[in-house]
Design a protein around this motif. Structure first.
Motif, short mmCIF file in Angstrom:
data_model
loop_
_atom_site.label_atom_id
_atom_site.label_comp_id
_atom_site.label_asym_id
_atom_site.label_seq_id
_atom_site.Cartn_x
_atom_site.Cartn_y
_atom_site.Cartn_z
N ILE A 152 0.85 -1.21 0.00
CA ILE A 152 0.00 0.00 0.00
C ILE A 152 0.88 1.26 0.00
O ILE A 152 0.73 2.14 -0.86
N MET B 189 2.83 1.63 -3.27
CA MET B 189 2.03 2.02 -4.43
C MET B 189 1.57 3.48 -4.33
O MET B 189 1.76 4.26 -5.26
N LEU C 54 2.88 6.80 -6.46
CA LEU C 54 1.95 7.69 -7.19
C LEU C 54 2.15 9.14 -6.74
O LEU C 54 2.31 10.04 -7.55
N ILE D 80 3.87 12.05 -9.00
CA ILE D 80 3.11 13.24 -9.41
C ILE D 80 3.82 14.51 -8.93
O ILE D 80 3.99 15.47 -9.68
N GLN E 253 5.26 17.47 -11.21
CA GLN E 253 4.79 18.87 -11.08
C GLN E 253 5.96 19.81 -10.84
O GLN E 253 6.01 20.90 -11.39
N PHE F 116 -4.06 20.34 -5.49
CA PHE F 116 -2.70 20.05 -5.98
C PHE F 116 -2.58 20.39 -7.47
O PHE F 116 -1.50 20.54 -7.99
N VAL F 117 -3.75 20.43 -8.14
CA VAL F 117 -3.76 20.69 -9.58
C VAL F 117 -4.01 22.17 -9.86
O VAL F 117 -3.29 22.80 -10.64
N LYS G 238 -4.03 25.78 -8.31
CA LYS G 238 -3.55 26.52 -7.13
C LYS G 238 -3.96 27.99 -7.24
O LYS G 238 -4.20 28.48 -8.34
N TYR H 250 -8.41 0.92 1.99
CA TYR H 250 -7.23 0.07 1.70
C TYR H 250 -7.20 -1.13 2.66
O TYR H 250 -7.00 -2.27 2.25
N ALA I 277 -4.10 -1.78 -6.21
CA ALA I 277 -3.78 -1.12 -7.49
C ALA I 277 -5.04 -0.46 -8.05
O ALA I 277 -4.98 0.64 -8.57
N THR J 23 -5.61 2.74 -6.18
CA THR J 23 -4.55 3.72 -6.49
C THR J 23 -4.74 4.26 -7.90
O THR J 23 -4.57 5.46 -8.14
N TYR K 89 -7.32 6.95 -7.93
CA TYR K 89 -6.81 8.28 -7.56
C TYR K 89 -6.03 8.90 -8.73
O TYR K 89 -6.15 10.09 -8.98
N LEU K 90 -5.26 8.05 -9.40
CA LEU K 90 -4.46 8.55 -10.52
C LEU K 90 -5.38 9.10 -11.62
O LEU K 90 -5.12 10.17 -12.19
N TYR L 115 -6.73 12.42 -10.72
CA TYR L 115 -5.69 13.43 -10.89
C TYR L 115 -5.55 13.79 -12.37
O TYR L 115 -5.50 14.98 -12.73
N GLN M 243 -6.27 17.36 -14.20
CA GLN M 243 -5.21 18.04 -14.96
C GLN M 243 -5.71 18.42 -16.35
O GLN M 243 -5.49 19.53 -16.82
#
Lengths: 61, 477
Positions: free
Chosen positions: A42, A45, A49, A53, A57, B89-90, B92, B124, B298, B301, B304-305, B308, B312
């Protein structure tokens, strides 16, 4: 300033209590290799990520 | 409330990356579904184990629905919070021109992040647990050698050996017992015969003849010799019997030892084989569990990717979201309206009941016992004064009356249409009853009156609004 410090300390104390209690509760599970393997997967991974990122950035900026 | 997306301002960027937006959404959904399914399985297995432990009856469908509800709760929270928590985070510097708004925005963003971390950790953890459970449950139970049955077989063989020994020892001892009995019998009969012979000399010996006395003594000696002979025979036969029995015992002990050895070896082999099989299955299940854990983790995760990436692409293409509240936005919720209506209807009915029970108040009586309390206040009369309605106030809740002044022209026209329809319907009912020669109930008459009032109220309001608009237009010209 003083208030912020107090709140932060309170947060850290509560977090420590929370994780400490969790560790006590799941102590038999924590001792198994599978727990550490799963935790590793966990953290590995999500960390990959997140840092991937963040690195992308920063290089962009 | 309607949420609409604006068209992309940055066309070139959108042309480059925008085509994947739908696919990102789908991939993220599949990833989240994997995680959610595993989470639901964990909840299901945990509750099922607890129910079985308590010895309660298992109802699969409600249990499954409950597990799905828990999974939906966590994954929905995950989905909502993930987008909100990742967006800062993307994108601002939002609201930076207004420090107060920027501060509030920052607090909200941090709260989203804390919430997401908590929910993600829970998701998780439960997904990993669910994957392990699924791997364990999906692994077939190995065909183990039944050690208890083997033990039972050997115990049975031991019992048979003991029974055989008992029978053999009986068979063996039988002839010896016969010979012993025969020896004793022979002595009995010999000694009896000698005693009889001896008795013949008793009269003569009693008469004092020495020869006869000697003869009697001689017979006693003969009896003693016969006894000695019998004892010798008994000793020989007993010794032979003992030897035979000893051989049988030795044979039994040897067989028992062999059987014990065989049993120990067989049980050891069986246990060893079982242990090997269990270890093999456990290793297999463990490997499967880890594979499932990797898959579900996975999945989440990747979800989340994908969020993001979507953010973006949207930020790069300059796509914004616009929220349009509908006409009910500032009205009480449907549930609140419902509750108000029920309570108002109930109160009206109960007050009618009071009137029916106790009659109308007299000329000098107040209609409620505590009215005097209100009459002294200056605001009461103003508050309870009728609104600017034509004729009497329509029979509707205060909420509805208050709405009239806040409604725009289109909404007023809609309401007018609705009340006209209602008025038409109740009027038709009245005409129908009159034609049939029946009496029109008070309720219908009241409904006609009430709807007429509403129609008049809305017509007046529409006229007011239309004239205001016309006035505005003429001013603008």
């Amino acid at each position: 300033m003083k208030g912020r410090k107090l709140f932060r300390s309170g947060l850290y104390i509560c977090l420590a209590l929370f994780f400490g209690s969790l560790a006590v509760l799941f102590w038999p599970v924590v001792q198994t290799p599978r727990f550490w393997l799963t935790t590793g997967i966990i953290i590995g991974m999500v960390g990959s990520l997140f840092f991937g990122i963040a690195s992308a950035q920063n290089s962009e900026e | 409330m309607k949420i609409t997306k604006t068209t992309p301002e940055n066309k070139d960027f959108f042309n480059e990356h925008g085509s994947s937006l739908g696919a990102y959404g789908l991939i993220g959904f599949i990833g989240q579904f994997l995680s959610g399914a595993s989470l639901a399985y964990a909840v299901y297995a945990l509750i099922l184990a607890e129910i079985l432990k308590q010895g309660m009856p298992v109802a699969t469908l409600p249990l499954l629905l409950f597990a799905l509800l828990v999974a939906l709760f966590i994954e929905l929270a995950n989905r909502i919070l993930a987008r909100r928590a990742i967006k800062p985070f993307v994108v601002k510097g939002l609201f930076k021109e207004d420090p107060q708004l920027a501060g509030r925005h920052k607090i909200l963003n941090k709260s989203y992040l804390v919430g997401l971390v908590a929910i993600a950790a829970l998701s998780y953890f439960l997904s990993a647990v669910g994957s392990s459970y699924y791997a364990e449950d999906s692994t077939e139970i190995p065909d183990l050698i039944k050690v208890d049955s083997l033990k039972e077989i050997y115990a049975d063989q031991m019992r048979k050996l003991e029974t055989g020994f008992s029978q053999d020892s009986l068979t063996l001892s039988g002839p010896y017992e016969l010979r012993l009995r025969a020896t004793r019998d022979r002595f009995q009969s010999d000694s009896l015969a000698l005693r009889k012979e001896r008795e013949k000399y008793r009269t003569c010996a009693n008469a004092g003849k020495q020869w006869c006395k000697n003869k009697m003594t001689e017979y006693l000696a003969l009896i003693d010799r016969a006894r000695s002979a019998m004892n010798d025979s008994l000793a020989v036969i007993s010794s032979l019997k003992g030897n035979a029995m000893m051989a049988a015992v030795k044979d039994r002990n040897e067989k028992t030892r062999t059987l014990e050895k065989e049993k120990a070896a067989t049980l050891f082999q069986a246990e060893q084989k079982n242990s090997d099989r269990l270890k093999e299955i456990s290793d297999d299940s463990s490997f499967k569990g880890i594979v499932f854990i990797i898959l579900t983790i996975a999945g989440q995760t990747v979800f989340y990717l994908m969020i993001y990436l979507s953010l973006q692409v949207e930020a790069g293409s300059d796509i914004n979201y616009e929220i349009e509240p509908n006409e009910f936005w500032n009205l009480p919720t449907v549930m609140d309206e419902f509750k108000v209506m029920i309570s108002w209807r109930m109160e009206r009915g109960l007050r009618r009941l009071i009137r029916w029970l106790f009659g109308e108040p007299g000329e000098h009586e107040t209609d409620i016992p505590y009215r005097g309390l209100f009459e002294n206040t200056s605001t009461f009369k103003a508050a309870s004064a009728p609104r600017s309605m034509p004729k009497s106030t329509p029979t509707a809740s205060v909420t509805f009356i208050a709405q009239l002044e806040h409604l725009n022209l289109t909404q007023c026209k809609q309401r007018l249409k609705m009340y006209k329809k209602r008025l038409g319907s109740v009027t038709q009912r009245k005409i129908k009853l009159e034609k049939a020669g029946k009496t029109v109930p008070k309720k219908t008459l009241a409904a006609i009156d009430n709807n007429t009032n509403w129609v008049e109220a809305y017509t007046a309001r529409i006229q007011e609004l239309e004239s205001a608009i016309a006035h505005k237009k003429s001013k603008a010209k």
